[in-house]
Design an enzyme around this catalytic site. Structure first.
Site, PDB file in Angstrom:
ATOM      1  N   PRO A 171       0.834  -1.200   0.000  1.00  0.00           N
ATOM      2  CG  PRO A 171      -0.639  -1.526   1.755  1.00  0.00           C
ATOM      3  CD  PRO A 171       0.663  -2.005   1.219  1.00  0.00           C
ATOM      4  CG  PHE A 244       3.816  16.260   0.972  1.00  0.00           C
ATOM      5  CD1 PHE A 244       3.411  16.912  -0.184  1.00  0.00           C
ATOM      6  CD2 PHE A 244       4.773  16.864   1.769  1.00  0.00           C
ATOM      7  CE1 PHE A 244       3.961  18.128  -0.551  1.00  0.00           C
ATOM      8  CE2 PHE A 244       5.329  18.081   1.406  1.00  0.00           C
ATOM      9  CZ  PHE A 244       4.929  18.722   0.254  1.00  0.00           C
ATOM     10  CB  SER A 245       1.441  12.134   5.555  1.00  0.00           C
ATOM     11  OG  SER A 245       0.975  13.162   6.398  1.00  0.00           O
ATOM     12  CB  THR A 307       2.458  -6.108   7.785  1.00  0.00           C
ATOM     13  OG1 THR A 307       1.759  -5.762   8.990  1.00  0.00           O
ATOM     14  CG2 THR A 307       3.790  -5.405   7.774  1.00  0.00           C
ATOM     15  N   GLY A 309      -3.055  -5.272   5.421  1.00  0.00           N
ATOM     16  CA  GLY A 309      -4.081  -4.943   4.447  1.00  0.00           C
ATOM     17  C   GLY A 309      -4.045  -3.468   4.086  1.00  0.00           C
ATOM     18  NE  ARG A 427      16.998  14.245   3.713  1.00  0.00           N
ATOM     19  CZ  ARG A 427      16.387  13.097   3.970  1.00  0.00           C
ATOM     20  NH1 ARG A 427      16.638  12.463   5.107  1.00  0.00           N
ATOM     21  NH2 ARG A 427      15.528  12.602   3.132  1.00  0.00           N
ATOM     22  CE1 TYR A 490       9.684  14.558  15.757  1.00  0.00           C
ATOM     23  CE2 TYR A 490      11.323  14.674  14.025  1.00  0.00           C
ATOM     24  CZ  TYR A 490      10.040  14.380  14.437  1.00  0.00           C
ATOM     25  OH  TYR A 490       9.123  13.915  13.536  1.00  0.00           O
TER      26      TYR A 490
END
Lengths: 570, 632
Positions: A171, A244-245, A307, A309, A427, A490
């Protein structure tokens, strides 16, 4: 993230959905973060600027960035490491095709593609090694096909066919993974089909009585917010990657957003999940707000990392859009005080979204009476009705004062939030000039926060030295989420790799050591990035042998043929 | 048998500087008042003595234990808090630079009278300086004399290094003024035993950890726990080492540097005092007047002192792969917990390793070799110029091949080296007409004479013991070959393993390292041409006879000691034997045996050996310890 950029991008997205599935690929970089038109670069005068029109920072020149960049990394604008320009189709292996599957798929009418570019685009997330390889034009195992279901039923058909023909499905949501979760297992000999959920992006209904919305799982964060806002609602789920996610990705990785103190994390926000597995569809029979019906089956799905579905539809809690929003910031004499204050704030008034960070000097104003090398800034966001916001704000600043904190204005706060969206673009700039790096996260009890920060930072510096890195690395951290029992921390780690023959390997060794150090200091394997394949080796010690067995037996029941064969997690 | 050895001869060691030399040429006062600005730990947040006490008293750790004790005893928490505060008051150091300066001045004078030189490896000092800046530092000097910790502070002051706080036994507190002065020069005092006292332990460990974690000062203590009366290294005590490693294991500091320091005295101030103590003449209680009675010692020559600051050992690298630090994740770190098995065995292994590091850098003087030779031949005179010198040169070469840190002045004619060594230790030897022997009268029938003889023998043995660690492994192999029924390799190994196991309370033998030790012994003896080892057999060579004889004789007194103790236990011991009466009973038994000539080595009278043997027999299950009376 300013409201202008949201609307702009949203407009583009709508257009994109109308026109077709491959457009997203055209406005997004194939070998870096985010939009093609948005990036940091040094202009002819040697000044840094951020291109495009999407962000508040777009079009701005940042004179301090060059100096910070050069002094922090020992980098030089003379020493460039440009990325190879075009994706090289000839480098991509021809697809392994299961003809019978392709035939059956054709008959369903669900769009698919075997185009090299389409396949490469969905073969990676945003780990350093993935992007580095792409910049060098190197491509490993990629999906053999991409398929675009447009609704739940399409997914049911695809999964059935995959089972019938023993095809491997991976997916694909927003592609923002940082855990090697999207990497195709090189040993996989079956046809790998990338199931791109981007066309499943509708809000199916909004229930104002119960404050829920039923949404297709392929919808991307900013699109979901925009559409809900049109009806006067929001979810309040704002991970740094929300441009974007996708919703399905959030569910599959147990995502967390920066406003979780007000709205909750993804597991608090979902009321109902629908997932298509090789054994059939899993979902609950009602939308009750809480149930005591054995272990919550949602928790097999949340964090399953593709993992088991494909998540197709989710009912989420929604809230009326906040009447009033106010940014704020506090400057503390040092990180220790900042962390102590955040803890206190979390316990007393859990109504803000906040970060504490040691700022990098390129964007922070000078504060009188504070040692610029030690000071720490917390950025804050208040939401709600105006009166309550102002009341909370006062309360927060009063508490902060007890820890030596001074209110440092709305501007700094807003800038801090804006930065979380553009930081990923930095980055790519570094990678143009021999600098590579990454951020990684953990969660840790409060009493360990300072210890873990010190030890992991020091470990990074030491490991770099031992592995022959010629320049002192950037090794810093911030607290990004707060809980009653601890915080999310972080770490930012980057270095100038001139003189190293295999910089990515060095990078990976250092990150590996840093993760060992995190675990040895009571930190978790991950707060919200997930495990993927990058952190798999620590799973057993993280969840115990029995825990592994439990997860394994779920996998064995749900997907005995390992159709969902991305090999994440276990 | 795959263990690969580094040739001990290749060991690299630093050179020494004599720090007294400068003192003999310029003003002591100016030296004591010099500008003192040591480099400090980079993460140091400076704090005053009062603040330190508050940090300890307000720590989560102490709060927890105070509440616990209060619940258990029914005392009010405030009262327990008061107790804690009083314990801390009794314990804490009150370092003052002025007192340090006073000591620096006085010690200058004393050292210059007593010693010819105090030699320090300056590279070690530089390493230490570096280590102090990087991480909290723990100093672990060897302990052979009262002098040790004053000497340490004196050296650190001389080199402008951060002054340590030193864990000292409470017995010093008996010396009123001196005790307080030691406190003001950085000593803190701990009770000798406080096994069950939770509160005491909590205050103590928190005090040490607070100093260490914050990098307030290097923490110094003696791994061996007490002064070694025999000059053999003592089995390390783990209590304080556990405490100082804890902040690293729990992630409270990134790393801790542990620095073993080897202090070797050419002549020990307490020489005969120790021998008497070992023979059962009780140790004089430390008292100020007692110390001044020792003024007589001031008129004598004690040769030189060598102080070697070893390579700093990072606790982080020691623990790498040996301790899973995640074990501290599941309970709040301030709740006291017994160390888990893996932590315990890690700390134990580290302790042995550190003691061995101390041993390795101990400087051996020629006298150490002479003492070994004279002890082995103490029933006969040796011709000084020929026999003794020749033997000493032979032993010197063996020693060097084994990697000993031997200071033999090669530019001086050997006979002069021998005679000046004998001269420095003239109390222990008799020289007449060029013939040398130990200063023992041939024992007559009286116990008193026997004990007098034993005083000399034990004093002399304390010098031989300084070299024991060099010969230990080959000597165990030599003895193993001697007692093994054949030259079969496995059989020899079994004997070796048995002896090693038997003597592991007597000597520093790292737990679980039997194979390495055997390999090391084989390596040395093969390398020096003493043994030939084949797949199946361990064979001595013709020219190896001399070495093997020397090595077996070195072990003999110990073997005989353990044998006679077993004999005693079989023949004389009754069920009424208690730990307290064991030593006098064994001693009585041995005296009889010695006087009747059935026992050869007076050395067995050492209570150290007797205690070690008992501990070994207990450990091996040959002897049982029961509480109260046993009814069969």
């Amino acid at each position: 993230c300013g409201s202008t950029s949201n609307t702009d991008a949203g407009g583009l997205f709508m257009w994109m959905s109308l026109i077709g599935h491959s457009l997203r690929q055209e406005i997004m970089k194939w070998n870096g973060w985010g939009y093609v038109d948005s990036k940091f670069q040094f202009n002819k005068k040697g000044q840094a600027e951020f291109t495009g029109k999407r962000y508040r920072l777009s079009g701005m020149v940042m004179p301090a960035l060059k100096e910070w960049f050069e002094s922090t990394f020992g980098a030089s604008l003379q020493h460039k490491t440009p990325a190879s320009a075009i994706p090289n189709s000839s480098a991509v292996q021809p697809p392994i095709l299961n003809e019978a599957f392709v035939e059956d798929l054709k008959s369903t009418g669900i769009p698919f593609s075997q185009d090299a570019e389409d396949r490469v685009f969905r073969a990676h997330g945003h780990c350093l090694h993935e992007i580095f390889a792409l910049r060098e034009g190197k491509v490993g195992r990629v999906p053999d096909m991409v398929v675009w279901p447009s609704n739940h039923n399409d997914v049911v058909k695809i999964v059935e066919l995959a089972c019938k023909h023993n095809v491997c499905l991976i997916p694909y949501g927003g592609g923002t993974s940082v855990s090697s979760a999207l990497e195709c297992p090189p040993e996989e000999t079956r046809t790998i089909v990338s199931v791109d959920t981007s066309q499943m992006n509708r809000i199916l209904w909004i229930d104002e009585k119960n404050l829920t919305a039923h949404v297709e799982a392929g919808i991307v964060g900013q699109e979901l917010e925009r559409l809900l806002n049109e009806s006067g609602y929001c979810t309040g789920h704002e991970p740094d990657s929300m441009e974007f996610s996708s919703l399905g990705g959030w569910v599959a990785t147990r995502a967390s957003g920066m406003k979780k103190n007000i709205y909750g994390n993804i597991e608090d926000l979902v009321v109902h999940i629908r997932m298509v597995t090789p054994q059939g569809v899993i979902e609950k029979s009602c939308q009750g707000p809480r149930m005591s019906t054995g272990p919550d089956i949602h928790h097999f799905i949340l964090g399953s990392e593709g993992t088991l579905g494909v998540v197709t539809e989710v009912t989420m809690k929604i809230r009326p859009m906040p009447e009033y929003q106010k940014y704020g910031s506090v400057v503390f004499p040092n990180f220790e005080q900042g962390v102590a204050c955040l803890r206190e704030l979390t316990l007393i008034t859990n109504v803000f979204a906040g970060h504490a960070l040691k700022p990098q000097k390129f964007y922070i104003t000078k504060f009188k009476g504070f040692d610029p090398n030690r000071l720490c800034v917390a950025t804050l966001l208040f939401e709600g009705d105006r009166e309550r916001v102002l009341q909370h704000e006062k309360q927060v600043y009063d508490i902060a004062a007890k820890f030596g904190g001074l209110a440092a204005g709305e501007d700094n706060g807003q800038r801090g939030y804006m930065l979380t969206f553009v930081i990923a673009y930095l980055r790519d700039l570094g990678m143009d000039y021999y600098v590579i790096g990454e951020s990684f996260e953990t969660s840790v009890p409060w009493d360990r926060v300072l210890d873990i920060c010190r030890n992991v930072k020091e470990r990074i510096i030491r490991e770099c030295k031992e592995r022959g890195v010629q320049f002192p690395p950037l090794s810093t951290c911030r607290v990004t989420q707060t809980y009653d029992a601890g915080a999310c921390v972080y770490f930012y780690f980057a270095f100038n790799y001139r003189g190293l023959s295999d910089p990515v390997h060095v990078y990976e060794q250092v990150e590996h050591a840093a993760r060992d150090e995190i675990l040895a200091n009571g930190g978790s394997l991950s707060h919200h990035h997930g495990v993927g394949k990058l952190r798999k080796e620590w799973m057993r010690e993280t969840v115990s042998r029995v825990g592994m067995g439990m997860l394994k037996s779920v996998k064995d029941y749900v997907d005995p043929g390992n159709i969902f064969g991305n090999r994440n997690l276990l | 048998f795959l263990y690969v050895h580094r040739d001990p001869m290749l060991k690299k060691r630093d050179d020494f500087e004599d720090i007294l030399e400068e003192r003999r040429n310029c003003s002591d006062l100016r030296y004591a008042l010099k500008c003192y600005t040591p480099v400090v730990y980079k993460g140091l947040t400076p704090c005053k003595a009062g603040v330190l006490k508050n940090m300890v008293l307000q720590s989560d750790q102490l709060h927890y234990v105070i509440n616990q004790v209060s619940k258990e005893t029914g005392k009010a928490p405030e009262d327990v808090q008061e107790e804690a505060s009083a314990i801390l008051e009794e314990m804490a150091h009150r370092m003052q630079l002025s007192t340090v300066r006073f000591f620096a001045f006085t010690l200058c004078k004393v050292f210059k009278t007593l010693f010819r030189s105090i030699c320090v490896n300056e590279e070690g000092i530089q390493r230490l300086q570096q280590a102090i800046q990087e991480h909290p530092v723990v100093l672990l000097p060897s302990h052979r004399s009262y002098m040790d910790f004053l000497l340490m502070s004196y050296i650190l002051f001389t080199y402008d290094l951060a002054l340590p706080v030193i864990a000292a036994g409470m017995d010093f507190m008996g010396m009123k003024i001196v005790g307080e002065m030691l406190r003001m020069s950085g000593a803190f005092f701990i009770r000798r035993s406080f096994g069950g006292d939770k509160l005491y332990w909590a205050v103590f460990s928190e005090y040490v950890k607070t100093i260490l974690k914050n990098g307030l000062a290097p923490v110094e203590f003696f791994l061996e726990g007490t002064r070694s009366r025999t000059a053999k290294s003592l089995t390390p005590k783990l209590g304080l080492l556990n405490i100082v490693m804890d902040p690293f294991l729990k992630g409270e500091v990134f790393d801790i540097n542990v620095v073993p320091v080897s202090i070797s005295y050419e002549r020990i101030l307490e020489e005969t005092l120790y021998a008497r103590e070992l023979l059962g003449v009780p140790k004089p209680k430390e008292s100020t007047s007692g110390l001044f009675k020792a003024r007589r010692v001031l008129s004598e020559d004690y040769g030189s002192i060598h102080v070697y600051f070893g390579q700093p050992v990072s606790v982080r690298s020691l623990a790498e792969g040996r301790v899973n630090r995640c074990q501290f994740n599941l309970t709040p770190r301030h709740i006291p917990k017994r160390p888990s098995d893996d932590v315990h065995s890690f700390v134990n292994a580290a302790a042995y390793r550190l003691v061995r590091a101390q041993e390795e850098n101990m400087v051996l003087k020629p006298w150490v070799l002479l003492a070994s030779l004279l002890l082995q031949n103490h029933h006969q005179d040796l011709d000084q110029d020929r026999a003794l010198t020749e033997e000493a040169l032979w032993l010197r070469d063996v020693c060097r091949q084994y990697g000993a840190f031997l200071h033999w002045p090669d530019h001086v004619p050997p006979s002069e080296v021998v005679s000046s060594s004998l001269d420095l230790h003239r109390g222990l030897v008799r020289i007449s007409e060029g013939r040398v022997r130990l200063a023992v009268e041939h024992a007559g029938p009286s116990e008193e004479q026997l004990l007098n003889q034993a005083v000399v023998v034990l004093s002399c043995a304390s010098y031989r013991n300084q070299a024991l660690h060099v010969f230990l492994r080959p000597a165990l192999l030599a003895s193993a070959m001697h007692i093994a029924t054949s030259s079969n390799k496995q059989e020899v190994f079994n004997s070796f393993s048995f002896l090693r196991n038997m003597f592991s309370n007597e000597f520093i033998l790292c737990p679980g390292a039997t194979m390495q030790d055997f390999e090391e012994a084989c390596f040395l003896l093969v390398k020096t041409g003493v043994l030939q080892i084949t797949e199946q057999e361990v064979l001595s060579t013709h020219r190896g006879h001399r070495t093997l004889a020397f090595l077996t004789r070195m072990m003999d007194p110990f073997l005989q000691g353990y044998q006679v103790i077993c004999m005693f236990l079989c023949e004389e011991a009754s069920e009424a034997l208690t730990e307290k009466t064991f030593i006098p009973a064994v001693r009585g038994f041995m005296v009889k045996q010695l006087l009747s000539g059935r026992l050869r080595y007076t050395e067995v009278l050492s209570s150290d050996l007797q205690k070690n043997a008992l501990a070994a027999l207990l450990r091996l299950g040959a002897v049982l310890k029961t509480k109260g009376y046993v009814d069969y």
